[in-house]
Design a protein around this motif. Structure first.
Motif, mmCIF file in Angstrom:
data_model
loop_
_atom_site.group_PDB
_atom_site.id
_atom_site.type_symbol
_atom_site.label_atom_id
_atom_site.label_comp_id
_atom_site.label_asym_id
_atom_site.label_seq_id
_atom_site.Cartn_x
_atom_site.Cartn_y
_atom_site.Cartn_z
ATOM 1 N N ALA A 219 0.686 -1.369 -0.487
ATOM 2 C CA ALA A 219 -0.302 -0.057 0.029
ATOM 3 C C ALA A 219 0.737 1.278 -0.125
ATOM 4 C CB ALA A 219 -1.052 0.131 1.140
ATOM 5 N N LEU A 220 1.485 0.974 0.633
ATOM 6 C CA LEU A 220 3.347 2.735 0.587
ATOM 7 C C LEU A 220 3.333 2.287 -0.582
ATOM 8 C CD1 LEU A 220 4.824 2.514 4.022
ATOM 9 C CD2 LEU A 220 3.575 3.687 3.609
ATOM 10 N N TRP A 221 3.442 1.804 -0.987
ATOM 11 C CA TRP A 221 4.527 1.666 -2.633
ATOM 12 C C TRP A 221 3.087 2.040 -3.440
ATOM 13 C CZ3 TRP A 221 8.701 1.532 -5.699
ATOM 14 C CH2 TRP A 221 9.669 1.037 -4.812
ATOM 15 N N ILE A 222 1.947 1.522 -3.521
ATOM 16 C CA ILE A 222 0.720 2.555 -4.218
ATOM 17 C C ILE A 222 0.668 4.127 -3.818
ATOM 18 C CG2 ILE A 222 -1.432 2.202 -5.298
ATOM 19 C CD1 ILE A 222 0.379 0.543 -5.892
ATOM 20 N N ASP A 223 0.742 4.348 -2.534
ATOM 21 C CA ASP A 223 0.979 4.914 -1.994
ATOM 22 C C ASP A 223 1.240 6.820 -2.815
ATOM 23 O OD1 ASP A 223 -1.532 5.081 -0.649
ATOM 24 O OD2 ASP A 223 -0.896 4.761 1.393
ATOM 25 N N ALA A 224 2.640 5.998 -2.697
ATOM 26 C CA ALA A 224 4.087 6.476 -2.905
ATOM 27 C C ALA A 224 3.673 7.384 -4.871
ATOM 28 C CB ALA A 224 5.430 6.138 -2.675
ATOM 29 N N LEU A 225 3.101 5.554 -5.350
ATOM 30 C CA LEU A 225 3.420 6.413 -7.195
ATOM 31 C C LEU A 225 2.066 7.457 -6.695
ATOM 32 C CD1 LEU A 225 3.257 2.943 -7.991
ATOM 33 C CD2 LEU A 225 4.808 4.414 -8.481
ATOM 34 N N ALA A 226 0.851 7.001 -6.664
ATOM 35 C CA ALA A 226 -0.099 7.759 -6.597
ATOM 36 C C ALA A 226 0.750 9.568 -6.344
ATOM 37 C CB ALA A 226 -1.367 7.583 -5.845
ATOM 38 N N GLY A 227 0.684 9.744 -4.877
ATOM 39 C CA GLY A 227 0.940 10.915 -4.691
ATOM 40 C C GLY A 227 2.559 11.662 -5.305
ATOM 41 N N ARG A 228 3.169 10.587 -6.450
ATOM 42 C CA ARG A 228 4.047 11.062 -7.365
ATOM 43 C C ARG A 228 2.990 11.461 -8.451
ATOM 44 N NH1 ARG A 228 9.335 11.081 -5.618
ATOM 45 N NH2 ARG A 228 10.070 11.230 -7.436
ATOM 46 N N GLY A 229 2.018 10.826 -8.744
ATOM 47 C CA GLY A 229 1.383 11.584 -10.388
ATOM 48 C C GLY A 229 1.778 10.536 -11.253
ATOM 49 N N LEU A 230 2.212 9.504 -10.628
ATOM 50 C CA LEU A 230 2.974 8.252 -12.013
ATOM 51 C C LEU A 230 1.866 7.142 -12.059
ATOM 52 C CD1 LEU A 230 6.330 7.897 -10.139
ATOM 53 C CD2 LEU A 230 5.719 9.472 -12.266
ATOM 54 N N VAL A 231 0.696 7.465 -11.181
ATOM 55 C CA VAL A 231 -0.248 5.953 -11.868
ATOM 56 C C VAL A 231 -1.088 6.053 -13.090
ATOM 57 C CG1 VAL A 231 -2.406 5.063 -11.238
ATOM 58 C CG2 VAL A 231 -0.219 5.532 -9.312
ATOM 59 N N ASN A 232 -1.368 5.858 -14.166
ATOM 60 C CA ASN A 232 -1.429 5.656 -15.683
ATOM 61 C C ASN A 232 -2.689 5.412 -15.458
ATOM 62 O OD1 ASN A 232 0.913 6.701 -16.340
ATOM 63 N ND2 ASN A 232 1.572 4.852 -17.986
ATOM 64 N N GLN A 233 -3.739 6.016 -16.213
ATOM 65 C CA GLN A 233 -5.475 5.427 -16.814
ATOM 66 C C GLN A 233 -5.490 3.635 -16.851
ATOM 67 O OE1 GLN A 233 -8.345 6.819 -16.345
ATOM 68 N NE2 GLN A 233 -7.402 8.218 -14.974
ATOM 69 N N GLY A 234 -5.876 3.213 -15.694
ATOM 70 C CA GLY A 234 -6.068 1.839 -15.992
ATOM 71 C C GLY A 234 -5.189 0.962 -15.452
ATOM 72 N N PHE A 235 -4.124 1.701 -14.458
ATOM 73 C CA PHE A 235 -3.141 0.678 -14.008
ATOM 74 C C PHE A 235 -3.927 -0.198 -13.615
ATOM 75 C CE2 PHE A 235 -1.364 0.401 -9.726
ATOM 76 C CZ PHE A 235 -0.031 0.728 -9.768
ATOM 77 N N ARG A 236 -3.026 -1.327 -13.407
ATOM 78 C CA ARG A 236 -3.196 -2.431 -12.302
ATOM 79 C C ARG A 236 -1.787 -3.016 -11.112
ATOM 80 N NH1 ARG A 236 -7.142 -1.565 -14.460
ATOM 81 N NH2 ARG A 236 -8.488 -2.785 -16.135
ATOM 82 N N THR A 237 -2.230 -3.556 -10.578
ATOM 83 C CA THR A 237 -1.278 -3.780 -9.528
ATOM 84 C C THR A 237 -1.845 -5.519 -9.050
ATOM 85 O OG1 THR A 237 -0.379 -3.363 -7.559
ATOM 86 C CG2 THR A 237 -2.206 -2.547 -6.789
ATOM 87 N N VAL A 238 -0.880 -6.477 -8.755
ATOM 88 C CA VAL A 238 -0.938 -7.694 -8.685
ATOM 89 C C VAL A 238 -0.003 -7.568 -7.037
ATOM 90 C CG1 VAL A 238 0.129 -8.688 -10.075
ATOM 91 C CG2 VAL A 238 -1.447 -9.718 -8.426
ATOM 92 N N ALA A 239 -0.502 -8.607 -6.277
ATOM 93 C CA ALA A 239 0.561 -9.377 -5.043
ATOM 94 C C ALA A 239 0.643 -10.499 -5.056
ATOM 95 C CB ALA A 239 0.518 -8.264 -3.353
ATOM 96 N N LEU A 240 1.299 -11.505 -4.959
ATOM 97 C CA LEU A 240 1.399 -12.858 -5.444
ATOM 98 C C LEU A 240 1.563 -13.262 -3.718
ATOM 99 C CD1 LEU A 240 4.624 -12.687 -7.998
ATOM 100 C CD2 LEU A 240 2.313 -12.295 -8.121
ATOM 101 N N SER A 241 0.856 -14.584 -4.346
ATOM 102 C CA SER A 241 0.691 -14.946 -3.212
ATOM 103 C C SER A 241 0.297 -16.693 -3.490
ATOM 104 C CB SER A 241 -0.948 -14.614 -2.452
ATOM 105 O OG SER A 241 -1.978 -14.767 -0.974
ATOM 106 N N TYR A 242 0.011 -17.267 -1.771
ATOM 107 C CA TYR A 242 -0.337 -18.820 -2.126
ATOM 108 C C TYR A 242 -1.375 -19.594 -1.064
ATOM 109 C CZ TYR A 242 1.239 -23.600 -1.772
ATOM 110 O OH TYR A 242 1.291 -25.008 -2.086
ATOM 111 N N ILE A 243 -1.921 -20.812 -1.772
ATOM 112 C CA ILE A 243 -2.934 -20.550 -0.578
ATOM 113 C C ILE A 243 -2.218 -22.022 -0.038
ATOM 114 C CG2 ILE A 243 -4.675 -21.772 -0.102
ATOM 115 C CD1 ILE A 243 -5.815 -19.486 -1.663
ATOM 116 N N GLY A 244 -2.181 -23.592 -0.797
ATOM 117 C CA GLY A 244 -1.708 -23.938 -0.860
ATOM 118 C C GLY A 244 -2.684 -25.390 -0.382
ATOM 119 N N SER A 245 -2.068 -26.514 -0.302
ATOM 120 C CA SER A 245 -3.283 -28.234 0.947
ATOM 121 C C SER A 245 -3.622 -27.575 1.662
ATOM 122 C CB SER A 245 -2.214 -28.835 0.211
ATOM 123 O OG SER A 245 -2.333 -29.792 0.600
#
Length: 410
Positions: A219-245
């Motif tokens: 979230a801090l990365w996204i806030d920093a990008l937004a604060g610098r005006g670096l988020v483009n229209q249609g922006f996508r972000t994904v955090a890689l995760s795992y559930i498992g067995s």
């Protein structure tokens, strides 16, 4: 110059040195797999799939030097011509070789240079404000905005930038101790089964693990990008995760790491709301099991992986194959495959009920006498050693190699 023969000395699932030539070969294998190893229908698509494209979306991959972050970087570069920045946190050569991620980053940067791409690598702690400032400065100067952010960070500790408090993550069950079997190899490479008992986490340990491995830094990365005006229209972000067995639930999804992953899921929903002005979306991507340096720290996962491979063989999907499908969804070339919680699912091959039932049968049948029959031990051992650049076909490990190699220039 520091030229020497590099041997795979170490203990358990930790090797002390990495082999540069082996790490370079691993990256080349991953690049080739990204280009040719995905489904052929995807290869036939004309929309940005051709090998050699260098005008793709601007991307930031945090955790680009190892595991799924590395696979996502290579797949994005090889198939979509992504431009942008990759962030890793690696150690250069000193008394020991550099870390494997250091060499893998050099190899990936070489791949970028050979194709005329525009992708820079930053070595730094992604949790710090200094690294964020440096990366955002590069993005602002070179690209003006960002289309995709992939977050793939597994870390033992994090310093809270607001309070200065250092949080330590732990891999423990919650509520009660849990004993699980795991695969091990002795010094001669002979396999065995080891009983591992993990004591329950305290409330403070669980909280600290969430602070390290949850969604706070994402979230801090996204806030920093937004604060610098670096988020483009249609922006996508994904955090890689795992559930498992369910076999590893007690020490993973129902444990401290699971609490952190639940926080990541909640963060994705909050970030989607935050990104509404840019028509942006945030996702958790649930990846399938893989032999990575991070996964080797999870009790029981080594045994589980060897059993899954024995059951599925080549039907087991690699991190690169999964990353190809992830990029196709992020770029609109394939519809999103979402579950009821809105998470991208790249693990359906692993959690298929029939597959899991078969793996459970293998798990119950595994004994010191039968382990070689029910698990693919050679595959697992080769994959583990390849994390450090060893056992890679085509590499002559008797030849001295230069280990003191510079981080690629920006």
């Amino acid at each position: 110059m520091v030229v020497r023969v590099v041997d795979p000395a170490g203990r358990g699932f930790l090797l002390l040195d990495a082999h540069p030539a082996g790490c370079f070969a691993v990256v080349e294998q991953m690049r080739a797999e990204a280009v040719t190893g995905a489904d052929m229908k995807a290869n036939e698509r004309a929309n940005g799939q051709a090998n050699g494209r260098v005008d793709g979306p601007v991307a930031l991959v945090i955790g680009s030097s190892a595991g799924y972050g590395l696979a996502a970087t290579i797949a994005g570069l090889a198939r979509h011509g992504i431009r942008g920045v990759g962030v890793g946190f690696e150690r250069p050569a000193a008394r020991r070789s550099a870390t494997a991620g250091w060499y893998r980053t050099i190899a990936t940067a070489t791949m970028v240079a050979e194709t005329g791409g525009d992708f820079t690598f930053v070595n730094g702690d992604a949790f710090t404000g200094a690294t964020k400032d440096a990366v955002l400065g590069l993005l602002e100067e070179q690209f003006g905005g960002l289309d995709v952010l992939i977050y793939s960070v597994a870390a033992p500790r994090r310093t809270d930038p607001g309070t200065g408090e250092v949080h330590q993550s732990v891999i423990k069950p919650i509520g009660a101790a849990h004993t699980i079997r795991n695969l091990e190899f002795d010094s001669d490479g002979r396999p065995g089964l080891l009983q591992v008992t993990a004591e329950p986490a305290s409330a403070s340990e669980t909280t600290a693990t969430v602070r390290v491995m949850g969604g706070d830094d994402w979230a801090l990365w996204i806030d920093a990008l937004a604060g610098r005006g670096l988020v483009n229209q249609g922006f996508r972000t994904v955090a890689l995760s795992y559930i498992g067995s369910s076999l590893t639930d007690a020490v993973y999804r129902d444990g401290t790491i699971g609490a952190a992953k639940a926080h990541v899921d909640a963060t994705a929903a909050a970030l989607t709301t935050r990104l509404a002005p840019w028509a942006g979306r945030a996702f958790t991507s649930v990846n399938g099991a893989a032999v990575t340096q991070a996964s080797m720290a999870i009790p029981g996962l080594a045994l589980y992986l060897a059993l899954v491979r024995a059951e599925l063989g080549d039907r087991m999907r690699t991190p690169v194959q999964q990353s190809v499908h992830l990029w196709e969804q992020l770029t609109g070339d394939r519809p999103f495959d979402l579950d009821e919680q809105g998470r991208i699912r790249l693990d359906r091959w692993e959690l298929d009920p029939d597959v899991q039932a078969a793996v459970v049968r293998r798990w119950k049948a595994a004994t010191p006498e039968t382990i070689g029959e029910v698990a693919d031990l050679e595959w697992f051992r080769t994959r583990f050693r390849a994390l450090y650049g060893f056992d890679v076909p085509g590499v002559d490990y008797s030849v001295p190699v230069e280990v003191d190699l510079p981080w690629p220039a920006g």
